[in-house]
Design a protein around this motif. Sequence first.
Motif, PDB file in Angstrom:
ATOM      1  N   TYR A   1      30.877  24.734  37.445  1.00  0.00           N
ATOM      2  CA  TYR A   1      30.030  25.907  37.536  1.00  0.00           C
ATOM      3  C   TYR A   1      30.232  26.754  36.284  1.00  0.00           C
ATOM      4  O   TYR A   1      31.370  27.074  35.921  1.00  0.00           O
ATOM      5  N   THR A   2      29.136  27.152  35.644  1.00  0.00           N
ATOM      6  CA  THR A   2      29.202  28.057  34.498  1.00  0.00           C
ATOM      7  C   THR A   2      28.459  29.334  34.865  1.00  0.00           C
ATOM      8  O   THR A   2      27.331  29.284  35.369  1.00  0.00           O
TER       9      THR A   2
ATOM     10  N   LEU B   1      33.458  30.634  32.534  1.00  0.00           N
ATOM     11  CA  LEU B   1      32.824  31.932  32.338  1.00  0.00           C
ATOM     12  C   LEU B   1      32.313  32.014  30.909  1.00  0.00           C
ATOM     13  O   LEU B   1      33.091  31.891  29.954  1.00  0.00           O
ATOM     14  N   ALA B   2      31.017  32.209  30.752  1.00  0.00           N
ATOM     15  CA  ALA B   2      30.385  32.323  29.432  1.00  0.00           C
ATOM     16  C   ALA B   2      30.105  33.806  29.191  1.00  0.00           C
ATOM     17  O   ALA B   2      29.221  34.389  29.827  1.00  0.00           O
TER      18      ALA B   2
ATOM     19  N   HIS C   1      30.256  37.479  26.445  1.00  0.00           N
ATOM     20  CA  HIS C   1      30.149  37.995  25.080  1.00  0.00           C
ATOM     21  C   HIS C   1      31.518  38.332  24.504  1.00  0.00           C
ATOM     22  O   HIS C   1      31.797  38.060  23.343  1.00  0.00           O
ATOM     23  N   THR C   2      32.353  38.955  25.318  1.00  0.00           N
ATOM     24  CA  THR C   2      33.674  39.386  24.859  1.00  0.00           C
ATOM     25  C   THR C   2      34.728  38.736  25.739  1.00  0.00           C
ATOM     26  O   THR C   2      34.898  39.117  26.905  1.00  0.00           O
ATOM     27  N   VAL C   3      35.430  37.762  25.187  1.00  0.00           N
ATOM     28  CA  VAL C   3      36.390  36.977  25.956  1.00  0.00           C
ATOM     29  C   VAL C   3      37.467  37.866  26.560  1.00  0.00           C
ATOM     30  O   VAL C   3      37.887  37.663  27.707  1.00  0.00           O
ATOM     31  N   GLN C   4      37.916  38.896  25.822  1.00  0.00           N
ATOM     32  CA  GLN C   4      39.001  39.748  26.305  1.00  0.00           C
ATOM     33  C   GLN C   4      38.646  40.447  27.616  1.00  0.00           C
ATOM     34  O   GLN C   4      39.522  40.737  28.433  1.00  0.00           O
ATOM     35  N   LYS C   5      37.352  40.740  27.821  1.00  0.00           N
ATOM     36  CA  LYS C   5      36.944  41.444  29.028  1.00  0.00           C
ATOM     37  C   LYS C   5      37.064  40.578  30.281  1.00  0.00           C
ATOM     38  O   LYS C   5      37.033  41.093  31.400  1.00  0.00           O
ATOM     39  N   ALA C   6      37.198  39.267  30.097  1.00  0.00           N
ATOM     40  CA  ALA C   6      37.334  38.359  31.231  1.00  0.00           C
ATOM     41  C   ALA C   6      38.785  37.998  31.497  1.00  0.00           C
ATOM     42  O   ALA C   6      39.074  37.104  32.305  1.00  0.00           O
ATOM     43  N   ALA C   7      39.714  38.705  30.855  1.00  0.00           N
ATOM     44  CA  ALA C   7      41.138  38.365  30.944  1.00  0.00           C
ATOM     45  C   ALA C   7      41.651  38.381  32.374  1.00  0.00           C
ATOM     46  O   ALA C   7      42.586  37.638  32.719  1.00  0.00           O
ATOM     47  N   LYS C   8      41.065  39.220  33.231  1.00  0.00           N
ATOM     48  CA  LYS C   8      41.572  39.329  34.604  1.00  0.00           C
ATOM     49  C   LYS C   8      41.420  38.031  35.385  1.00  0.00           C
ATOM     50  O   LYS C   8      42.078  37.847  36.421  1.00  0.00           O
TER      51      LYS C   8
ATOM     52  N   GLY D   1      42.769  30.143  36.530  1.00  0.00           N
ATOM     53  CA  GLY D   1      42.535  28.800  36.018  1.00  0.00           C
ATOM     54  C   GLY D   1      41.149  28.558  35.470  1.00  0.00           C
ATOM     55  O   GLY D   1      40.812  27.436  35.080  1.00  0.00           O
ATOM     56  N   VAL D   2      40.309  29.611  35.429  1.00  0.00           N
ATOM     57  CA  VAL D   2      38.954  29.438  34.920  1.00  0.00           C
ATOM     58  C   VAL D   2      38.982  29.239  33.404  1.00  0.00           C
ATOM     59  O   VAL D   2      39.908  29.659  32.721  1.00  0.00           O
ATOM     60  N   GLU D   3      37.951  28.574  32.906  1.00  0.00           N
ATOM     61  CA  GLU D   3      37.759  28.439  31.464  1.00  0.00           C
ATOM     62  C   GLU D   3      36.886  29.603  30.998  1.00  0.00           C
ATOM     63  O   GLU D   3      35.882  29.931  31.642  1.00  0.00           O
ATOM     64  N   ILE D   4      37.244  30.225  29.896  1.00  0.00           N
ATOM     65  CA  ILE D   4      36.485  31.354  29.367  1.00  0.00           C
ATOM     66  C   ILE D   4      36.019  31.002  27.962  1.00  0.00           C
ATOM     67  O   ILE D   4      36.834  30.670  27.096  1.00  0.00           O
ATOM     68  N   VAL D   5      34.707  31.058  27.755  1.00  0.00           N
ATOM     69  CA  VAL D   5      34.146  30.685  26.457  1.00  0.00           C
ATOM     70  C   VAL D   5      33.220  31.795  25.955  1.00  0.00           C
ATOM     71  O   VAL D   5      32.555  32.468  26.756  1.00  0.00           O
ATOM     72  N   PRO D   6      33.153  32.009  24.643  1.00  0.00           N
ATOM     73  CA  PRO D   6      32.261  33.045  24.099  1.00  0.00           C
ATOM     74  C   PRO D   6      30.832  32.524  23.957  1.00  0.00           C
ATOM     75  O   PRO D   6      30.606  31.342  23.671  1.00  0.00           O
TER      76      PRO D   6
END
Length: 283
Positions: free
Chosen positions: A3-4, A31-32, A34-41, A46-51
């Motif tokens: 899931y993205t 998680l796609a 704009h700002t990777v840092q905002k998804a830090a929580k 274990g989610v993948e975070i991509v810009p």
Amino acid sequence: MRYTITGATGHLGSAITEQLLTQTDGHQIRLAVHTVQKAAKFQDSGVEIVPIDFFDESSLIKAFSDTDVLIYVPSKSDQAFARVTELEHVINAAERARVHHLLSMGFIADQVNNPFALSPFYGYLPRRLAGSGLSYTIIRNALYADPLKPYLPELIERHNVIYPVGDQALTFITLADSAKAFAKVAVTPKLLKNHQIYTLTQSRNYTMPQLAALLSEASHAQIGYSPVTLAEFEAMYNQDGEGHMLASMYAGGALGLLNEVSDDYQTIMGHPATPLAEFMAEN
């Protein structure tokens, strides 16, 4: 399943992510943002975070690769042209990345005669997806009930609801209920039907005197209904230049275009959406 989710740092996208984490393993979620840092929580889940950049298709194609269900939450913009352009990039990238299914957020103000500033985008969304090569589902939200809580002190001070919708009714859904429905549809094959459009609302709508009575009960204060004009409303709430967008939305409400009631939430979740009175009484 992979899931993205786009817009995962915004109000709805973040809530969808939290609900999806209750339905599936975090390693299946990307998680796609704009700002990777905002998804830090979400990193510990274990989610993948991509810009991503909605206007850079190469970043979208990379983020959408190996995606079974793309949950598209549009970026926040008060310009229909920007939203439509963003959608074009998302669709093109999803097709090129071979996304299996796109689950998109919609809104009930999508009628051809609706003066809402973003109605062109919401009206274009289903037509454009229908003409694409993608398998898709759309979930249309009613008005969010959540802003009523922080707005309540101002209404108490004014002694009145002031929405310029005359004798027409408005319908609501809570952000939490919307997120739950998105997550449930995303993980349930029989609900994730191609060309399916769901509409999320509570089980009834409210005229402004009815809304005022409900808010009076919730606040233990006397609140009536005394609407301002659309021009006055635009001037009053033009912080960050959003006055026109908000006023245009209620212009659609004054035409009876925001009063739709649907039982789709119950179809998805197996029970009715949280009633407005119950939501307002919480906390």
